[in-house]
Design a protein around this motif. Structure first.
Motif, mmCIF file in Angstrom:
data_model
loop_
_atom_site.group_PDB
_atom_site.id
_atom_site.type_symbol
_atom_site.label_atom_id
_atom_site.label_comp_id
_atom_site.label_asym_id
_atom_site.label_seq_id
_atom_site.Cartn_x
_atom_site.Cartn_y
_atom_site.Cartn_z
ATOM 1 N N ILE A 172 65.249 57.054 36.691
ATOM 2 C CA ILE A 172 64.072 56.959 35.462
ATOM 3 C C ILE A 172 64.426 58.243 34.326
ATOM 4 C CG2 ILE A 172 61.768 57.151 34.229
ATOM 5 C CD1 ILE A 172 60.939 55.387 36.160
ATOM 6 N N VAL A 225 64.297 46.859 26.611
ATOM 7 C CA VAL A 225 63.201 46.075 27.902
ATOM 8 C C VAL A 225 64.539 45.080 28.473
ATOM 9 C CG1 VAL A 225 61.830 44.070 27.896
ATOM 10 C CG2 VAL A 225 61.102 46.318 26.629
ATOM 11 N N ILE A 279 66.585 46.543 31.324
ATOM 12 C CA ILE A 279 65.416 46.527 31.723
ATOM 13 C C ILE A 279 65.089 45.035 33.078
ATOM 14 C CG2 ILE A 279 62.600 47.663 33.398
ATOM 15 C CD1 ILE A 279 65.089 50.229 32.224
ATOM 16 N N ILE A 303 65.776 43.844 36.873
ATOM 17 C CA ILE A 303 64.236 43.368 37.679
ATOM 18 C C ILE A 303 64.538 43.733 39.353
ATOM 19 C CG2 ILE A 303 62.228 42.208 38.827
ATOM 20 C CD1 ILE A 303 62.140 43.564 36.210
ATOM 21 N N LEU A 345 65.278 47.160 40.583
ATOM 22 C CA LEU A 345 64.413 47.699 40.712
ATOM 23 C C LEU A 345 63.131 47.344 41.517
ATOM 24 C CD1 LEU A 345 63.981 47.989 36.422
ATOM 25 C CD2 LEU A 345 64.552 49.466 38.535
ATOM 26 N N LYS A 346 63.186 47.105 41.820
ATOM 27 C CA LYS A 346 61.900 45.981 42.378
ATOM 28 C C LYS A 346 61.882 46.839 44.458
ATOM 29 C CE LYS A 346 58.775 42.646 40.348
ATOM 30 N NZ LYS A 346 59.286 41.002 40.356
ATOM 31 N N PHE A 358 53.758 46.644 38.297
ATOM 32 C CA PHE A 358 54.884 46.757 37.376
ATOM 33 C C PHE A 358 54.886 46.945 36.494
ATOM 34 C CE2 PHE A 358 59.466 45.580 36.066
ATOM 35 C CZ PHE A 358 59.384 47.192 36.026
ATOM 36 N N HIS A 359 54.430 45.728 35.835
ATOM 37 C CA HIS A 359 54.500 44.853 34.230
ATOM 38 C C HIS A 359 53.763 46.208 33.182
ATOM 39 C CE1 HIS A 359 56.996 41.634 36.246
ATOM 40 N NE2 HIS A 359 57.524 41.306 34.772
ATOM 41 N N PHE A 369 55.146 48.905 32.862
ATOM 42 C CA PHE A 369 56.292 49.950 32.706
ATOM 43 C C PHE A 369 56.196 49.400 30.673
ATOM 44 C CE2 PHE A 369 59.634 46.931 30.818
ATOM 45 C CZ PHE A 369 60.784 47.689 29.786
ATOM 46 N N TYR A 370 55.550 48.663 30.282
ATOM 47 C CA TYR A 370 55.019 48.076 29.220
ATOM 48 C C TYR A 370 53.944 49.005 28.425
ATOM 49 C CZ TYR A 370 56.515 43.837 28.941
ATOM 50 O OH TYR A 370 58.001 42.893 28.911
ATOM 51 N N VAL A 397 54.285 52.304 29.332
ATOM 52 C CA VAL A 397 55.948 53.698 29.620
ATOM 53 C C VAL A 397 56.670 53.267 28.315
ATOM 54 C CG1 VAL A 397 57.906 54.763 30.790
ATOM 55 C CG2 VAL A 397 55.891 54.296 31.876
ATOM 56 N N MET A 398 56.652 51.810 28.414
ATOM 57 C CA MET A 398 57.911 51.843 27.043
ATOM 58 C C MET A 398 56.983 52.023 25.469
ATOM 59 S SD MET A 398 59.533 48.106 25.619
ATOM 60 C CE MET A 398 57.292 47.740 25.290
#
Length: 308
Positions: A191, A228, A231, A235, A238-239, A256-257, A260-261, A263-264
């Protein structure tokens, strides 16, 4: 450049062609992307569409991607609908695609790439100074030190030139992102590195980004889409890294989702603030604060009064 909504329609149509063998959604999508038939000798819109299709095919999992020959069949059928004979279409499209191929070891291709790159750099200068709508192909040709005809040899229109300029920069970001996201680093290091190259990308391309946001805002959406996509393509890897980090107690057990969104949105808020301040400082200076907030939050728990 194909917009965000059309991109999603294209991805869905490609999946349906692969899973159901249904060409009609893809054919309809091509019609929408192309609009009216391009003028004679103007293969730029067709080539832009083909490049977008190829980029989507490359990103799709093999199980979801349709066979390339089937996609070509659909493209040719739409070309014929618009009165472009298959042979003429293939000839003009292949010629322009070859002119866009990155340089190899031969002297001639290097010269072609140098000329094309010089035009792209000149276009960036002119677009930055005058804005997209006020810039002219004559000014770009003069700045690049080439004839106007040479500019049109590489780029069919001003829109096509701007599209290729943005695409070239996005490909740089994508290559760098792939190296980081496919590495063996732990998830926190990954990251950090990705944020570094993402912010560095905007620092390097701040002039282009200003033009994009001011006059082509749909392209800013494309940047977020790329973020997006890169990334989400990884998946599974990353997982696994996230599971390992949770097992070691490094990460909390959160969705996670959702994270993630969130953070974005935070990252692009930082970028928008930088843009609002006329990019007067290096975006990379924000990295330490962004890292601290993302990894550890901004509340000192030991100093927080939780009493009633």
């Amino acid at each position: 450049m194909i917009g965000k909504r059309r991109q999603k329609e294209l991805q869905e149509a490609l999946k349906r062609l692969a899973l159901e063998g249904t060409p009609d959604p893809l054919r309809l999508c091509f019609r929408k992307c192309l609009g009216s038939a391009p003028s004679e000798g103007d293969s730029g819109p067709w080539v832009d569409l083909l490049q977008t299709v190829l980029a989507n095919l490359r990103r799709m999992p093999e199980t979801e991607a349709p066979p390339t020959p089937r996609v070509v069949e659909v493209v040719l059928s739409v070309a014929q609908e618009k009165g472009v004979p298959a042979e003429d279409f293939l000839k003009s499209a292949v010629v322009e695609l070859l002119e866009r191929v990155p340089s190899d070891r031969t002297g001639r291709t290097v010269v072609q790439k140098d000329t094309r790159d010089r035009i792209l750099e000149a276009a960036l200068d002119v677009f930055s100074e005058k804005g997209f709508h006020h810039a002219t192909m004559d000014e770009i040709a003069e700045r690049a030190g080439v004839g106007k005809g040479t500019v049109y040899r590489y780029f069919s229109s001003k829109d096509n030139l701007f599209s290729q300029l943005v695409q070239a920069r996005l490909q740089e970001l994508e290559r760098e992102a792939e190296e980081v996201l496919d590495s063996d680093d732990d998830v926190l290091s990954m990251i950090e590195k990705y944020l570094g190259i993402y912010f560095a990308f905007f620092d390097r391309n701040q002039r282009l980004y200003r033009v994009m946001v001011q006059e082509h805002p749909e392209l800013d959406d494309r940047l977020q889409d790329l973020y997006v996509e890169e990334i989400m393509r990884r998946i599974p890897r990353l997982k696994r890294k996230i599971y390992e980090a949770r097992h070691r107690g490094v990460l909390k057990d959160v969705n996670f989702h959702t994270v993630f969104y969130g953070v974005m949105g935070f990252i692009h808020g930082v970028i928008q603030r930088w843009l609002a301040h006329e990019c007067a400082y290096s975006l990379e200076k924000e990295l330490s604060t962004v890292r601290e907030v993302l990894f550890y939050g901004f509340v000192n728990r030991q100093n927080t009064n939780t009493g009633g």
